[in-house]
Design an enzyme around this catalytic site. Structure first.
Site, short mmCIF file in Angstrom:
data_model
loop_
_atom_site.label_atom_id
_atom_site.label_comp_id
_atom_site.label_asym_id
_atom_site.label_seq_id
_atom_site.Cartn_x
_atom_site.Cartn_y
_atom_site.Cartn_z
N GLY A 1 -7.07 -3.30 -6.98
CA GLY A 1 -6.41 -2.50 -5.95
C GLY A 1 -5.41 -3.27 -5.09
O GLY A 1 -4.56 -4.03 -5.59
N ILE A 2 -5.53 -3.09 -3.79
CA ILE A 2 -4.57 -3.69 -2.85
C ILE A 2 -4.63 -5.21 -2.92
O ILE A 2 -3.61 -5.89 -2.90
CB ILE A 2 -4.87 -3.18 -1.42
CG1 ILE A 2 -4.54 -1.68 -1.31
CG2 ILE A 2 -4.08 -3.98 -0.38
CD1 ILE A 2 -5.00 -1.03 -0.02
N ASP B 1 -19.99 -12.89 -2.50
CA ASP B 1 -20.42 -11.58 -2.03
C ASP B 1 -20.37 -11.57 -0.51
O ASP B 1 -21.18 -12.23 0.16
CB ASP B 1 -21.84 -11.28 -2.52
CG ASP B 1 -22.32 -9.92 -2.07
OD1 ASP B 1 -21.60 -9.24 -1.30
OD2 ASP B 1 -23.44 -9.51 -2.48
N TYR C 1 -17.04 3.09 8.91
CA TYR C 1 -15.80 2.52 8.35
C TYR C 1 -14.72 2.43 9.42
O TYR C 1 -14.09 1.39 9.60
CB TYR C 1 -15.33 3.37 7.17
CG TYR C 1 -14.08 2.85 6.50
CD1 TYR C 1 -14.15 1.80 5.59
CD2 TYR C 1 -12.83 3.41 6.76
CE1 TYR C 1 -12.99 1.31 4.97
CE2 TYR C 1 -11.67 2.93 6.15
CZ TYR C 1 -11.76 1.88 5.25
OH TYR C 1 -10.62 1.40 4.63
N LYS D 1 -12.88 -1.00 11.05
CA LYS D 1 -11.45 -1.28 10.94
C LYS D 1 -10.80 -1.41 12.32
O LYS D 1 -9.90 -2.24 12.53
CB LYS D 1 -10.77 -0.20 10.10
CG LYS D 1 -11.19 -0.22 8.63
CD LYS D 1 -10.83 -1.55 7.96
CE LYS D 1 -11.13 -1.55 6.48
NZ LYS D 1 -10.74 -2.81 5.82
N THR E 1 -6.05 3.62 -5.19
CA THR E 1 -6.91 2.55 -5.72
C THR E 1 -8.24 3.19 -6.12
O THR E 1 -8.46 4.37 -5.91
CB THR E 1 -7.21 1.47 -4.65
OG1 THR E 1 -8.03 2.04 -3.63
CG2 THR E 1 -5.96 0.88 -4.03
#
Ligand code: NDP
Length: 254
Positions: A21-22, A65, A159, A163, A194
């Site tokens: 992805g990103i 991880d 989430y 952020k 993604t």
């Protein structure tokens, strides 16, 4: 030449979550600009390494991880052992988690916070001393528009909170380190295609809402985030620190 300021020749860049992805797009962009890149992720993904190497990029992989408290520091130590220095740290690894507040378990809350927030602090904290010793460096955090606005229709308190905290961590750390040669910035992407967003983009309930709320009417590509990342990681952004650069097709304008 102004374009020379976007070059990263001789630089060492660590990209967490750089295998998909990103993160992979950022690793490729930094590599194409001349950096040697070190990818770190939970699962080894040989295809990412193969892709970078086929593009002529010098790339290494470290298993880490970010849910493990010790992993971010160990990753920094391993990268230093491998390459001798770290000029750029991109804290990109992250997970999304939807769920109603009343039923969101403490275990899930901790998993989101550990991966998206704690690991960003831990890796950044670990890299400061070596960066100061080598005369400076750049830290780039991948936040989200979810740290600025509350997305709909999904419920994602954990989430979004993680952020928003990454954005404030970015500004605070940038202020602390600005006089010592370390720049700290963040990117707040909107909806980018993604593995993370594909289920939502395929969802006939969510996708139309996401796209309607994005003035450009389309999701972004990882490369569109990577271009901003290259700018912020390069000497072209030498006077920029503490910035949260929104890359969202206009989403937060509404
Ligand atoms: P993907 O799900 O496509 O990739 C996530 C990457 O993070 C993978 O490389 C994954 O590694 C790694 N990762 C996840 N958990 C861990 C862990 N515990 N330890 C180490 N690595 C881990 O996500 P995106 O590329 O979409 O997202 C990248 C970042 O951008 C995230 O921080 C995300 O929150 C943020 N973002 C994304 C948006 C989007 O629309 N896509 C919008 C706004 C922000 P592995 O393959 O080993 O699982």
């Amino acid at each position: 030449m102004i374009l020379d300021k976007f070059r990263l020749d001789g630089k060492i860049a660590v990209v967490t979550g750089g295998t998909r992805g990103i993160g992979l797009a950022i690793a490729r962009a930094l590599g194409e600009a001349g950096a040697r890149v070190i990818l770190a992720s939970k699962h080894p993904r040989p295809q990412a390494m193969a892709e970078l190497k086929a593009a002529g990029i010098v790339a290494d992989y470290l298993q880490a991880d970010m849910e493990d408290e010790k992993a971010p520091r160990q990753m920094v130590e391993a990268a230093l052992k491998l390459a001798g220095r770290i000029d750029i740290l991109v804290n990109n690894a992250g997970i999304a988690a939807d769920g109603d507040t009343e039923s969101f378990s403490d275990t899930r809350w901790r998993k989101v916070m550990t991966t998206n927030l704690d690991a960003v602090f831990r890796a950044s904290s670990a890299v400061v001393t070596p960066m100061l010793a080598q005369g400076g460096g750049v830290i780039l955090n991948i936040g989200s528009i979810s740290g600025i606005i509350s997305n709909v229709p999904q419920h994602q308190t954990a989430y979004n909170s993680s952020k928003a905290a990454v954005h404030m961590m970015t500004k605070t750390m940038a202020s602390e380190l600005a006089g010592r040669g370390i720049r700290v910035n963040a990117i707040a992407p909107g909806y980018i295609v993604t593995d993370m967003t594909q289920p939502g983009l395929d969802d006939p309930e969510r996708a139309p809402i996401w796209l309607k709320m994005t003035p450009m009417g389309r999701p972004g590509t990882p490369d569109e985030v990577a271009a901003a990342a290259l700018f912020l990681c390069s000497p072209a952004a030498s006077y920029i620190t503490g910035e949260v650069l929104v890359v969202d097709g206009g989403y937060v304008t509404r």
